[in-house]
Design an enzyme around this catalytic site. Structure first.
Site, PDB file in Angstrom:
ATOM      1  N   LYS A   1      52.456 -27.739 -11.049  1.00 11.02           N
ATOM      2  CA  LYS A   1      52.367 -26.902 -12.351  1.00 11.02           C
ATOM      3  C   LYS A   1      51.202 -25.966 -12.195  1.00 11.02           C
ATOM      4  O   LYS A   1      50.089 -26.138 -12.186  1.00 11.02           O
ATOM      5  CB  LYS A   1      51.724 -27.946 -13.385  1.00 11.02           C
ATOM      6  CG  LYS A   1      52.343 -27.564 -15.032  1.00 11.02           C
ATOM      7  CD  LYS A   1      51.608 -26.196 -15.437  1.00 11.02           C
ATOM      8  CE  LYS A   1      50.274 -26.665 -15.901  1.00 11.02           C
ATOM      9  NZ  LYS A   1      49.927 -25.238 -16.581  1.00 11.02           N
TER      10      LYS A   1
ATOM     11  N   GLY B   1      40.234 -26.668 -11.528  1.00 10.46           N
ATOM     12  CA  GLY B   1      40.129 -26.211 -12.930  1.00 10.46           C
ATOM     13  C   GLY B   1      38.838 -26.681 -13.325  1.00 10.46           C
ATOM     14  O   GLY B   1      37.718 -26.896 -12.665  1.00 10.46           O
ATOM     15  N   SER B   2      38.501 -26.624 -14.672  1.00  5.17           N
ATOM     16  CA  SER B   2      37.339 -26.733 -15.309  1.00  5.17           C
ATOM     17  C   SER B   2      36.914 -28.169 -15.298  1.00  5.17           C
ATOM     18  O   SER B   2      37.808 -29.017 -15.446  1.00  5.17           O
ATOM     19  CB  SER B   2      37.332 -26.166 -16.806  1.00  5.17           C
ATOM     20  OG  SER B   2      38.087 -27.124 -17.495  1.00  5.17           O
ATOM     21  N   THR B   3      35.536 -28.392 -15.271  1.00  3.45           N
ATOM     22  CA  THR B   3      35.215 -29.882 -15.460  1.00  3.45           C
ATOM     23  C   THR B   3      35.790 -30.489 -16.812  1.00  3.45           C
ATOM     24  O   THR B   3      36.013 -31.874 -16.729  1.00  3.45           O
ATOM     25  CB  THR B   3      33.652 -29.865 -15.429  1.00  3.45           C
ATOM     26  OG1 THR B   3      33.156 -29.392 -14.132  1.00  3.45           O
ATOM     27  CG2 THR B   3      32.937 -31.235 -15.544  1.00  3.45           C
TER      28      THR B   3
ATOM     29  N   GLY C   1      39.261 -31.302 -16.102  1.00  3.51           N
ATOM     30  CA  GLY C   1      39.212 -32.440 -15.111  1.00  3.51           C
ATOM     31  C   GLY C   1      38.882 -34.022 -15.760  1.00  3.51           C
ATOM     32  O   GLY C   1      39.535 -34.923 -15.386  1.00  3.51           O
TER      33      GLY C   1
ATOM     34  N   GLU D   1      38.936 -30.588  -8.074  1.00  4.18           N
ATOM     35  CA  GLU D   1      38.086 -29.631  -7.400  1.00  4.18           C
ATOM     36  C   GLU D   1      37.643 -28.803  -8.712  1.00  4.18           C
ATOM     37  O   GLU D   1      38.611 -28.250  -9.389  1.00  4.18           O
ATOM     38  CB  GLU D   1      38.803 -28.821  -6.555  1.00  4.18           C
ATOM     39  CG  GLU D   1      37.691 -27.910  -5.757  1.00  4.18           C
ATOM     40  CD  GLU D   1      37.292 -26.676  -6.184  1.00  4.18           C
ATOM     41  OE1 GLU D   1      36.268 -26.627  -6.980  1.00  4.18           O
ATOM     42  OE2 GLU D   1      38.231 -25.609  -6.035  1.00  4.18           O
TER      43      GLU D   1
ATOM     44  N   CYS E   1      34.914 -20.714  -8.318  1.00  4.96           N
ATOM     45  CA  CYS E   1      34.095 -22.073  -8.633  1.00  4.96           C
ATOM     46  C   CYS E   1      32.964 -22.175  -7.785  1.00  4.96           C
ATOM     47  O   CYS E   1      32.073 -22.642  -8.283  1.00  4.96           O
ATOM     48  CB  CYS E   1      35.064 -23.181  -8.389  1.00  4.96           C
ATOM     49  SG  CYS E   1      35.607 -23.284  -6.714  1.00  4.96           S
TER      50      CYS E   1
ATOM     51  N   GLU F   1      28.864 -22.943 -16.479  1.00  4.33           N
ATOM     52  CA  GLU F   1      29.516 -22.198 -15.507  1.00  4.33           C
ATOM     53  C   GLU F   1      29.968 -20.992 -16.463  1.00  4.33           C
ATOM     54  O   GLU F   1      30.677 -21.098 -17.379  1.00  4.33           O
ATOM     55  CB  GLU F   1      30.421 -22.910 -15.007  1.00  4.33           C
ATOM     56  CG  GLU F   1      31.491 -22.132 -14.014  1.00  4.33           C
ATOM     57  CD  GLU F   1      32.563 -22.798 -13.358  1.00  4.33           C
ATOM     58  OE1 GLU F   1      32.771 -22.658 -11.927  1.00  4.33           O
ATOM     59  OE2 GLU F   1      33.092 -23.760 -14.147  1.00  4.33           O
TER      60      GLU F   1
END
Length: 497
Positions: free
Chosen positions: A192, A245-247, A250, A267, A301, A398
């Protein structure tokens, strides 16, 4: 849809103008919803394509195809050497169509064409590296201490059907970072791509079919994270999900995966520290630290967004970094001589500008952010903030933009410096610039980060594992370790009597 950039080659322009469907079970099919979503050129803000909007029903169909391909059919029968040959063929196709893929990356993501071209070459190298591991993915004999005679060994087996959700900052590279090791290990995949950057993933799907991968081994469903991505992460027939992607997202992936306790690798974000010591070669350290934060317009990142500079050289380094950023040319990625492209979207542009304003209101000094003329595209100029402090949001969160937070330090106490580096929820990367390699080794040992570079920033070699500590994620990509995350370890013990 708007007129495409005039410098686009015919192949890239023709692909963008096509009808874009989903790849399911070796065929290109319309989304079950019948809907399309729009793709923007971030360099102009204009719509350039419309792509099938996959939903949960399409994820079901793609997962079922991947399940059939893994449990039966041609894929499980392929020898490791056959998987290797398919991957090598794919690498050749990526290289052969490199100019087209690079231009699609520019139109999708906005990065300068020269940067995109280097990324395509790195992508082909990654596929070839993983192709080599397909024939070297083995267990080992295990000596047992039990009474009697035994033959015991371990074997590595593919984990099964894998859902892979990739980000928009390096669309093709991130797809290959996940696809290549999973295919080398023998998995089947539902990919995706990010809704902002679907084009190169779809072109890659065409090349995968051209390379000869069996139907259902790689399926590609474009769509939005809230529906297609969420359905993939939660799907009961998926054995593993890999996400970049973003935390925040995640954490939602982890919650969604609990239903069948599927394996998860993540990641995620970073807020990476970079140290410049007074003995460093500043002719190398300044451009190194600048590229660490300004490359890809800061949408990385592992971006070196927290800069710690020894007080003896702090003023010089900050001034030189601001001047370096001011010299960088911003523009559409297809234009010649462009150093930095736009941010991915208007939302991201406004978010980054909001952080800059917040940093200044909290007391930071805006050393550099040249004023941009009005025009199209989602641009933010390279920005250097001095006088930042650890409690500021620009230092702790971030930003994912070209915003550098500079802070001085005045001693070489390694425990204190490591404390500065580790004072973060993240632990993805750290950089050290010094001629004192003994000190560099000692500091690197004390920093809790998945990667540390000395006198360089982010060494991107296929053989070097990459991943993070703390809230920067779980697992490692690249290197031999990437195959481990797509496999299960089985122990076999035979009583020889």
């Amino acid at each position: 849809m708007s007129t495409l950039h005039p410098r686009l080659d015919a192949a890239a322009a023709d692909f963008i103008r096509r009808e874009h469907r989903l790849l399911i079970d070796g065929r290109w099919v319309a989304a079950s919803s019948g809907r399309l979503f729009e793709v923007e050129d971030p360099g102009t803000g204009r719509i350039i394509a419309r792509v099938a909007e996959g939903v949960a029903r399409d994820i079901d169909l793609a997962v079922d195809a991947a399940r059939r391909a893994f449990d039966g059919g041609d894929w499980p029968k392929l020898k490791p050497a056959d998987r290797s040959r398919l991957l090598l063929r794919l690498a050749d196709l990526i290289e052969r169509h490199g100019d087209e893929l690079a231009q699609l990356e520019v139109m999708d993501n906005g990065k300068p064409l020269a940067v995109a071209r280097r990324g395509i070459l790195g992508t082909a190298d990654m596929v070839r590296y993983m192709a080599g591991w397909a024939t070297k993915f083995n267990g080992e004999a295990v000596p047992l201490s039990m009474p009697g005679e035994w033959h015991a060994y371990t074997v590595r087996e593919a984990v099964g059907v894998v859902g892979q959700i990739i980000p928009w900052n390096f669309p093709l590279s991130m797809a290959i970072w996940k696809l290549a090791p999973a295919l080398a290990a023998g998995c089947t995949i539902v990919l995706k791509p990010a809704e902002q950057t679907p084009l190169n993933a779809l072109r890659l799907g065409e090349l995968i079919l051209e390379a000869g991968f069996p139907a259902g081994v790689v399926n590609i469903v474009t769509g939005f994270g809230a529906e297609a991505g969420a359905a993939l992460a939660a799907h009961p027939k998926v054995d593993k999900v890999a996400f970049t992607g973003s935390t925040q997202t995640g954490k939602r992936i982890v919650q969604a995966a609990l239903g069948n306790l599927k394996k998860v690798t993540l990641e995620l974000g970073g807020k990476s520290p970079v140290f410049i010591f007074p003995d460093a070669d500043l002719e190398a350290a300044v451009p190194g630290a600048a590229n660490a934060i300004f490359f890809n317009s800061g949408q990385v990142c592992s971006a070196g967004s927290r800069l710690y500079v020894h007080a003896r050289v702090y003023e010089r380094v900050v001034a030189d970094l601001a001047a370096y950023g001011d010299r960088l040319r911003l523009g559409h990625g297809m234009e010649e001589g462009v150093d930095l492209g736009p941010l991915i979207s208007r939302v991201q542009m406004e978010r980054v500008r909001g952080y800059i304003e917040k940093g200044c209101s909290d007391g930071a000094t805006l050393v550099s952010q040249r004023r941009l003329d009005g025009g199209d595209g989602f641009f933010v100029a390279p920005t250097v903030l001095a006088d930042t402090r650890a409690e500021m949001s620009v230092v702790r969160e971030e930003i994912f933009g070209p915003v550098l937070c500079a802070m001085p330090f005045d001693d070489d106490d390694l425990e204190r410096l490591a404390g500065l580096a580790n004072d973060s929820d993240y632990g993805l990367f750290a950089g050290i610039w010094t001629r004192d390699f003994g000190m560099a080794h000692k500091l690197a040992k004390r920093i809790r980060a998945g990667s540390v570079s000395v006198n360089a920033h982010m060494v991107n070699d296929p053989a070097l594992p990459f991943g993070g500590f703390k809230q920067s994620g779980w697992g490692r990509e690249r290197g031999r370790e990437a195959l481990d995350i797509y496999s299960e370890l089985k122990s076999v013990a035979i009583n020889l009597g």
